[in-house]
Design an enzyme around this catalytic site. Structure first.
Site, PDB file in Angstrom:
ATOM      1  N   GLY A 147      -8.332 -34.392  42.680  1.00  7.87           N
ATOM      2  CA  GLY A 147      -9.414 -35.355  42.539  1.00  7.87           C
ATOM      3  C   GLY A 147      -9.516 -36.232  43.765  1.00  7.87           C
ATOM      4  O   GLY A 147      -8.784 -36.058  44.744  1.00  7.87           O
ATOM      5  N   GLY A 190      -6.855 -42.141  45.708  1.00  8.14           N
ATOM      6  CA  GLY A 190      -6.708 -43.517  45.262  1.00  8.14           C
ATOM      7  C   GLY A 190      -7.027 -43.782  43.809  1.00  8.14           C
ATOM      8  O   GLY A 190      -7.213 -44.933  43.417  1.00  8.14           O
ATOM      9  N   ILE A 191      -7.065 -42.742  42.968  1.00  6.52           N
ATOM     10  CA  ILE A 191      -7.464 -42.956  41.568  1.00  6.52           C
ATOM     11  C   ILE A 191      -6.276 -43.044  40.612  1.00  6.52           C
ATOM     12  O   ILE A 191      -6.454 -43.344  39.432  1.00  6.52           O
ATOM     13  CB  ILE A 191      -8.432 -41.852  41.081  1.00  6.52           C
ATOM     14  N   GLY A 192      -5.064 -42.765  41.084  1.00  6.99           N
ATOM     15  CA  GLY A 192      -3.884 -42.871  40.226  1.00  6.99           C
ATOM     16  C   GLY A 192      -3.271 -41.550  39.820  1.00  6.99           C
ATOM     17  O   GLY A 192      -2.489 -41.502  38.864  1.00  6.99           O
ATOM     18  N   LYS A 193      -3.566 -40.472  40.551  1.00 11.51           N
ATOM     19  CA  LYS A 193      -3.003 -39.157  40.233  1.00 11.51           C
ATOM     20  C   LYS A 193      -1.478 -39.160  40.271  1.00 11.51           C
ATOM     21  O   LYS A 193      -0.815 -38.646  39.366  1.00 11.51           O
ATOM     22  CB  LYS A 193      -3.473 -38.106  41.238  1.00 11.51           C
ATOM     23  N   GLU A 205       2.797 -34.967  46.961  1.00 11.39           N
ATOM     24  CA  GLU A 205       2.029 -34.797  48.191  1.00 11.39           C
ATOM     25  C   GLU A 205       2.974 -34.809  49.395  1.00 11.39           C
ATOM     26  O   GLU A 205       3.942 -35.579  49.420  1.00 11.39           O
ATOM     27  CB  GLU A 205       1.018 -35.931  48.356  1.00 11.39           C
ATOM     28  N   TYR A 218      -8.862 -41.667  59.672  1.00  8.20           N
ATOM     29  CA  TYR A 218      -9.575 -42.911  59.356  1.00  8.20           C
ATOM     30  C   TYR A 218      -9.820 -43.736  60.617  1.00  8.20           C
ATOM     31  O   TYR A 218     -10.877 -44.366  60.764  1.00  8.20           O
ATOM     32  CB  TYR A 218      -8.796 -43.720  58.321  1.00  8.20           C
ATOM     33  N   GLN A 233      -8.319 -33.334  60.167  1.00  8.87           N
ATOM     34  CA  GLN A 233      -8.448 -32.718  58.847  1.00  8.87           C
ATOM     35  C   GLN A 233      -7.625 -31.435  58.767  1.00  8.87           C
ATOM     36  O   GLN A 233      -7.015 -31.135  57.739  1.00  8.87           O
ATOM     37  CB  GLN A 233      -9.918 -32.423  58.535  1.00  8.87           C
ATOM     38  N   ARG A 235      -8.864 -49.548  42.620  1.00  7.40           N
ATOM     39  CA  ARG A 235      -7.541 -48.954  42.807  1.00  7.40           C
ATOM     40  C   ARG A 235      -7.289 -48.563  44.259  1.00  7.40           C
ATOM     41  O   ARG A 235      -6.195 -48.790  44.791  1.00  7.40           O
ATOM     42  CB  ARG A 235      -7.391 -47.736  41.893  1.00  7.40           C
TER      43      ARG A 235
END
Length: 341
Positions: free
Chosen positions: A19, A22-25, A48, A66, A90, A183
């Site tokens: 996903g 930064g969503i909490g995986k 990761e 970034y 990338q 988040r």
């Protein structure tokens, strides 16, 4: 496979949590691991490869990708050079995932007959924080759609996916947009920035990925290719500004990744994809078709997410692995994680 009586065939669930970033995986994965901690040797968590990304032969992929966008916005680098640098950084994300995936694939028993049933406990669970499809498809495609990468960089990433062994369960994690922005802002990884158009596109691309997997179960990409318009600036802007892609039970090709892969640069005069890229599209399709897709909301607590993930297990596709191969996999994962701590 060994004929040693102690090296027995086991049922294994290979689960990939994926996903947007930064969503909490990772937190949800660790909570899931904690849930099964009472059963020794039952679950293996593959995190990761963050430290490899931070120092891949001396380069920091996260700060690099970034930082390049910041330099472009500040006028320190031309847009064209920024696109080339972004493609370079990338590509650095791909290597650790691809190498680890190849090792895992080599350890699997890829026979599709005589699958060991996993509906009766105990069985083994391999839980991975991301699948290679993240670094080879979802993130680079999103970078292209916001203008961070040129289309010339895409084929070398999108169409070089490794072969997918049987039993891949891809769980795409989601949260609401306000929760997501909150988040990702709070976690503050060094060098990481929050770019709303990129976040929005990435969220749309992951929904497209699920639709693509479902679409390819009963269709092929050739069938509706000529009905698609070229992916133009109007569509790209739409993807950047709203969650315009919806999860479909019966998706059409316009709901899939193929809608953003129909690029003039990959096609001939009449919109037909060039032969070399068509072969690459088959590679992408075969990889996606081999997956079983699921969606997991992380909106509530990590404990709730772990419980929800557990309820999905009976629906997942099992694979076979020998007990000896499982032990080798544990050693490999421990060695990699020991060297990245």
């Amino acid at each position: 496979m060994s004929t040693d009586k102690t090296d027995v065939k086991m049922g294994v669930l290979r689960i990939y949590l994926d996903g947007a970033y930064g969503i909490g995986k990772t937190t949800a994965a660790e909570e899931f691991l904690h849930h099964f901690a009472i059963t020794p040797n039952r679950i293996l968590l593959i995190g990761e490869p963050l430290s490899y990304w931070r120092n891949l032969a001396g380069e920091d992929a996260i700060c690099g990708i970034y930082g390049t966008q910041t330099r472009r916005l500040n006028g320190d680098v031309s847009p064209e050079d920024a696109q080339r640098l972004t493609a370079h950084f990338q590509s650095l994300f791909c290597s650790p995932h691809a190498i680890m995936h190849a090792k895992i694939s080599a350890l699997m028993d890829t026979s599709t007959s005589d699958l060991v049933q996993v509906n009766k406990e105990p069985y083994k669970i391999m839980l991975s924080d991301r699948h290679p499809i993240a670094s080879t498809i979802c993130f680079p495609l999103s970078r292209y759609l916001v203008g961070d990468m040129s289309p010339a960089a895409l084929p070398g990433l999108l169409f070089t996916l490794p072969a997918e062994p049987p039993g891949t369960n891809l769980v795409v994690c989601t949260v609401s947009l306000p929760s997501h922005l909150s988040r990702v802002s709070k976690r503050a990884r060094p060098g990481e920035t929050v770019n709303l158009p990129f976040v929005m596109v990435l969220r749309n691309v992951y929904i497209m990925l699920i639709n693509t997997i479902i679409f390819l179960k009963t269709n092929n990409w050739h069938a509706g290719w000529n009905t698609l318009s070229f992916c133009n600036d109007v569509f790209k802007q739409k993807l950047q500004k709203s969650e315009c892609i919806k999860l479909r039970e019966v998706p059409g090709i316009e709901d899939t990744l193929f809608a953003v892969l129909k690029l003039p640069e990959l096609c001939g005069e009449f919109g037909n994809i060039l032969p070399l890229w068509a072969w690459g599209m088959e590679t992408l399709s075969n990889c996606s078709r081999s997956m079983s897709p699921f969606v997991l909301s992380l909106e509530q607590t990590p404990q709730h997410a772990a419980q929800e993930l557990k309820t999905l297990l009976p629906q997942m596709t099992p694979a076979n692995m020998s007990s000896g191969a499982w032990n080798i996999l544990k050693e490999l994962v421990n060695a990699v994680q020991d060297n990245t701590s």
